[in-house]
Design a protein around this motif. Structure first.
Motif, PDB file in Angstrom:
ATOM      1  N   VAL A 214       3.863  -0.346   1.897  1.00 10.36           N
ATOM      2  CA  VAL A 214       3.750  -1.038   3.190  1.00 10.36           C
ATOM      3  C   VAL A 214       2.931  -2.316   3.024  1.00 10.36           C
ATOM      4  CG1 VAL A 214       2.654  -0.898   5.470  1.00 10.36           C
ATOM      5  CG2 VAL A 214       4.062   0.989   4.641  1.00 10.36           C
ATOM      6  N   SER A 215       3.427  -3.400   3.606  1.00  9.69           N
ATOM      7  CA  SER A 215       2.718  -4.681   3.586  1.00  9.69           C
ATOM      8  C   SER A 215       2.723  -5.293   4.979  1.00  9.69           C
ATOM      9  CB  SER A 215       3.375  -5.663   2.606  1.00  9.69           C
ATOM     10  OG  SER A 215       3.357  -5.187   1.285  1.00  9.69           O
ATOM     11  N   PHE A 216       1.576  -5.828   5.388  1.00  9.92           N
ATOM     12  CA  PHE A 216       1.487  -6.598   6.623  1.00  9.92           C
ATOM     13  C   PHE A 216       0.151  -7.324   6.641  1.00  9.92           C
ATOM     14  CE2 PHE A 216      -0.089  -2.307   7.707  1.00  9.92           C
ATOM     15  CZ  PHE A 216      -1.331  -2.584   8.259  1.00  9.92           C
ATOM     16  N   ALA A 217       0.030  -8.283   7.543  1.00 10.77           N
ATOM     17  CA  ALA A 217      -1.233  -8.998   7.746  1.00 10.77           C
ATOM     18  C   ALA A 217      -1.524  -9.016   9.239  1.00 10.77           C
ATOM     19  CB  ALA A 217      -1.145 -10.421   7.196  1.00 10.77           C
TER      20      ALA A 217
ATOM     21  N   LEU B 205       9.407   6.965   8.200  1.00  9.76           N
ATOM     22  CA  LEU B 205       9.302   7.735   6.968  1.00  9.76           C
ATOM     23  C   LEU B 205       8.531   6.972   5.881  1.00  9.76           C
ATOM     24  CD1 LEU B 205      10.369  10.611   6.591  1.00  9.76           C
ATOM     25  CD2 LEU B 205      12.223   9.692   5.217  1.00  9.76           C
ATOM     26  N   GLY B 206       7.344   6.492   6.248  1.00 14.03           N
ATOM     27  CA  GLY B 206       6.453   5.877   5.277  1.00 14.03           C
ATOM     28  C   GLY B 206       6.643   4.406   5.029  1.00 14.03           C
ATOM     29  N   ARG B 207       7.654   3.789   5.676  1.00  8.85           N
ATOM     30  CA  ARG B 207       7.932   2.373   5.437  1.00  8.85           C
ATOM     31  C   ARG B 207       8.021   1.614   6.755  1.00  8.85           C
ATOM     32  NH1 ARG B 207      13.017   3.086   1.212  1.00  8.85           N
ATOM     33  NH2 ARG B 207      11.806   3.913  -0.560  1.00  8.85           N
ATOM     34  N   ILE B 208       7.676   0.336   6.723  1.00  4.53           N
ATOM     35  CA  ILE B 208       7.926  -0.522   7.874  1.00  4.53           C
ATOM     36  C   ILE B 208       9.370  -0.993   7.805  1.00  4.53           C
ATOM     37  CG2 ILE B 208       7.394  -2.759   8.918  1.00  4.53           C
ATOM     38  CD1 ILE B 208       4.493  -2.325   8.211  1.00  4.53           C
ATOM     39  N   VAL B 209      10.123  -0.773   8.888  1.00  3.69           N
ATOM     40  CA  VAL B 209      11.535  -1.153   8.906  1.00  3.69           C
ATOM     41  C   VAL B 209      11.779  -2.417   9.721  1.00  3.69           C
ATOM     42  CG1 VAL B 209      12.360   1.194   8.509  1.00  3.69           C
ATOM     43  CG2 VAL B 209      12.056   0.382  10.860  1.00  3.69           C
TER      44      VAL B 209
ATOM     45  N   ILE C 111       0.828  -1.204   0.000  1.00  2.00           N
ATOM     46  CA  ILE C 111       0.000   0.000   0.000  1.00  2.00           C
ATOM     47  C   ILE C 111       0.866   1.259   0.000  1.00  2.00           C
ATOM     48  CG2 ILE C 111      -0.270   0.389   2.488  1.00  2.00           C
ATOM     49  CD1 ILE C 111      -3.201   0.284   0.096  1.00  2.00           C
ATOM     50  N   ALA C 112       0.464   2.241  -0.794  1.00  2.00           N
ATOM     51  CA  ALA C 112       1.173   3.528  -0.852  1.00  2.00           C
ATOM     52  C   ALA C 112       0.154   4.649  -0.929  1.00  2.00           C
ATOM     53  CB  ALA C 112       2.114   3.583  -2.056  1.00  2.00           C
TER      54      ALA C 112
END
Length: 361
Positions: A53-56, A249-253, A32-33
């Motif tokens: 970004v991706s997650f479940a 900054l907009g991303r999962i690290v 997702i963006a």
């Protein structure tokens, strides 16, 4: 003190709980963006609020989403509730992609997904009594008769720890903690399967914060809720979450189950957040994992790894190439070129009483 000692402080009590087993996903976020174009500057200038970004989130699971202000956490909440549409990527909730739902399907989605706001004063109409505000979503969805809706409101007030007299109060006659209970109860009246809590305790004092977190934990267990808990405070997400995702900054690290994240954080940013969250409680701080500088502008993020301008371990590669999301284990992913070199030592088996002062208080 060294990094090993500090991480032992953070890990002391969490080892008692076993890592949660994987659960069937209720929520899937895939690449997702959300980019906001700046008026008059064309497509070359956009704010990348959320950037791939991706997650479940498994059924009955609580996922924590943490990071500094401006990292994109609240934008994700808006994307998951269809308050805004993504620039790219997909969101699937209960096996339904939400991007194109409309009409009755959208109405059902709004029942399935509910949002608890950061500011309970702003979430309620100051001209309406609490009971009327709570009843409004039920009436909007055509649930029950007026008498039945009234009874549902009374029951929910009791469930969130308030007596029936609150139904006749106006928001100005309630404290912040009482209003947050009202907002939580209003969200649960529609019997959602997915509850998003966007900084639900940030406006409360320490004692009230703990009460609200304990209430959410109890309601989650009682109603079988799946939850996304958004916060800038790691102590809050540690209190209630099964897994934690760290945004920068907009991303999962980094993303891992709660105990692993606190016992063995792999990303320098996560380590710095943990150190900062411990400072007020222990007075201990590790210089080598201190967070330096300001969060860069999402309008012009650094090339390569977004975090390299603030990272004490950055090397030339960090400013040249974007790191991939790599698996540190089956349940632990990290976005860093050198996470293996930064792997912490195993924490000691026993912690002192001083080391256990890491609970929400």
């Amino acid at each position: 003190m060294n990094t090993h000692t500090l991480l032992s402080v953070v890990a002391a009590d969490s080892r008692a709980a076993a890592s949660p087993a994987p659960r069937p996903p209720l929520v899937n976020v895939d690449g997702i963006a959300k980019h906001y174009l700046l008026p008059g500057l064309g497509r070359s200038f956009s704010v990348k609020s959320v950037d791939g970004v991706s997650f479940a989130i498994g059924q009955g699971e609580v996922l924590g989403l943490v990071g500094e202000s401006g990292c994109g956490k609240s934008t994700i909440a808006r994307l998951l509730t269809r308050q805004t549409t993504p620039t790219s990527g997909r969101v699937t909730i209960a096996d339904q992609e939400i991007a194109n739902v409309k009409g009755e399907e959208l109405k059902r989605l709004h029942r399935t997904v509910q949002l608890v706001f950061q500011d309970p004063f702003g979430a309620l109409d100051p001209r309406m009594q609490v009971g009327t505000s709570m009843e409004a979503p039920l009436a909007q969805h055509g649930i029950g008769t007026r008498h039945e809706r009234r009874q549902m409101v009374m029951h929910m007030l009791e469930e969130v720890g308030l007596d029936e007299s609150f139904s006749e109060r106006y928001p100005r006659q309630c404290s912040g903690g009482q209003l947050q209970r009202v907002v939580i109860g209003r969200a649960l009246l529609l019997q959602p399967s997915f509850l998003i809590c966007d900084e639900p305790t940030s406006a409360l004092d320490a004692s009230m914060r703990t009460q609200i977190l304990n209430l959410l934990t109890d309601l989650k267990r009682r109603h079988g809720l799946t939850m996304l808990m958004i916060s800038h405070d790691l102590r809050v997400v540690r209190h209630i979450c099964d897994r934690i995702a760290v945004m920068y900054l907009g991303r999962i690290v980094e993303i891992a189950d709660r105990d692993t994240l606190f016992e063995a954080p792999r990303h320098p940013y996560t380590r710095a957040l943990i150190a900062a969250s411990m400072l007020d409680q222990t007075g201990l701080y590790a210089p080598e994992i201190q967070l330096h500088g300001e969060l860069p502008s999402p309008l012009n993020p650094p090339l390569g790894c977004h975090f390299h301008t603030r990272c004490a371990h950055a090397q030339a590669k960090c400013s040249q190439a974007e790191p991939e999301f790599e698996a540190a284990s089956d349940t632990h992913q990290v976005r860093c070129h050198f996470w293996r070199e930064l792997q912490p030592e195993e924490p000691a088996e026993n912690g002192s009483a001083q080391n256990r002062r890491n609970r929400v208080n």
